[in-house]
Design an enzyme around this catalytic site. Structure first.
Site, PDB file in Angstrom:
ATOM      1  CE1 TYR A  14      -3.338   2.908   1.041  1.00 32.81           C
ATOM      2  CE2 TYR A  14      -1.762   3.355   2.807  1.00 32.81           C
ATOM      3  CZ  TYR A  14      -2.859   3.728   2.058  1.00 32.81           C
ATOM      4  OH  TYR A  14      -3.481   4.927   2.312  1.00 32.81           O
ATOM      5  CG  HIS A  15       4.858   3.205   2.159  1.00 31.84           C
ATOM      6  ND1 HIS A  15       4.510   4.434   2.679  1.00 31.84           N
ATOM      7  CD2 HIS A  15       6.184   3.287   1.905  1.00 31.84           C
ATOM      8  CE1 HIS A  15       5.578   5.216   2.735  1.00 31.84           C
ATOM      9  NE2 HIS A  15       6.609   4.542   2.273  1.00 31.84           N
TER      10      HIS A  15
END
Length: 272
Positions: free
Chosen positions: A148-149
């Protein structure tokens, strides 16, 4: 030859040849025309990550120690140099113009020294997706926080660079500095050397501080944007706030689960 004002950091900070020759205006124009390619990178990345996990299920894990050492060491050196160069520029702006100017001034994107490293930072978010290949091929646990990052940083960096939004100097310099620590740690670990546990705690703590500072800078951009002297847009500020808030929560949870909870269980003799 064009004369430079004494406040121009190029007077105080030495430019290297490749930085001097870099066409910052052309880089911004290219990004304005091509930033949406980051969406393609992210879709391919997610497909390859989860497709790769499925492919590796019935196959033995790969070692990849040497490639991982080289990969991490390369990104560590890149991040260290980037942190030094952008940090030097930000220090100059802070000392010559103050904190508000360091956030709202767009010069970070087009002035000597920093303009090349701003561009390099944004582009680096695409190859950094390769981090996940080592996790997938070595059959390690893939955290939601990890992928996600990677996806959101790539999308936001490319989306924001094209508009030279306020706060970028802080966002990029902090990221360079934290990545310098993180990839150095990864390189040492991949080489098989023992790293004291407090080092890992320090890196995660630095990431949490980075996210908290990112949220604070975003709030100040919104405040000063409404006063008319901090170039950004409400939609960009909204995305930045959501992104940094989600990072702050996810990294804080990671810190609790990885360090505090395990330390508490170890102290009381409980098993996970």
């Amino acid at each position: 030859m064009m004369e430079r004002n004494a406040s121009d950091p190029g007077v105080l900070l030495r430019e290297y040849g490749f930085e001097r020759r870099f066409d910052g205006r052309g880089a911004i124009e290219w990004m304005q025309a091509n930033w949406s390619k980051s969406l393609v990178f992210c879709v391919l990345y997610v497909a390859l990550v989860f497709g790769g996990q499925s492919y590796m299920k019935q196959r033995p894990r790969m070692n990849l120690r040497r490639p991982l050492v080289l990969w991490s060491l390369s990104l560590a050196l890149f991040s260290i140099i980037g942190a030094v160069r952008t940090g030097s520029y930000m220090l100059h702006i802070l000392t010559s113009g103050g904190f508000r100017r360091s956030i709202c001034d767009q010069s970070f994107y087009n002035k000597p020294v920093s303009r090349f490293w701003a561009w390099a930072f944004v582009l680096s978010k695409a190859p950094e997706l390769g981090d996940t290949a080592f996790i997938v091929l070595r059959k390690q646990r893939l955290l939601f926080l990890h992928w996600y990052h990677h996806v959101t940083v790539l999308l936001y960096s490319w989306y924001s660079y094209k508009d030279m939004v306020a706060g970028g100097g802080w966002f990029m310099t902090m990221n360079y500095a934290v990545h310098a620590l993180m990839y150095s740690y990864y390189a040492v670990r991949a080489a098989g050397l023992r790293v004291p546990r407090p080092c890992a705690v320090l890196i995660t703590s630095a990431q949490i501080v980075q996210m908290a500072m990112g949220l604070a800078v975003t709030a100040l951009v919104y405040r000063w944007l409404r006063q008319g002297d901090c170039p950004s847009r409400v939609d960009n500020v909204s995305w930045a706030a959501l992104m940094y808030l989600s990072y702050l929560l996810l990294f804080s949870n990671f810190f609790y689960q990885t360090y505090l909870r395990r330390w508490s269980h170890a102290k009381t003799g409980k098993s996970e």
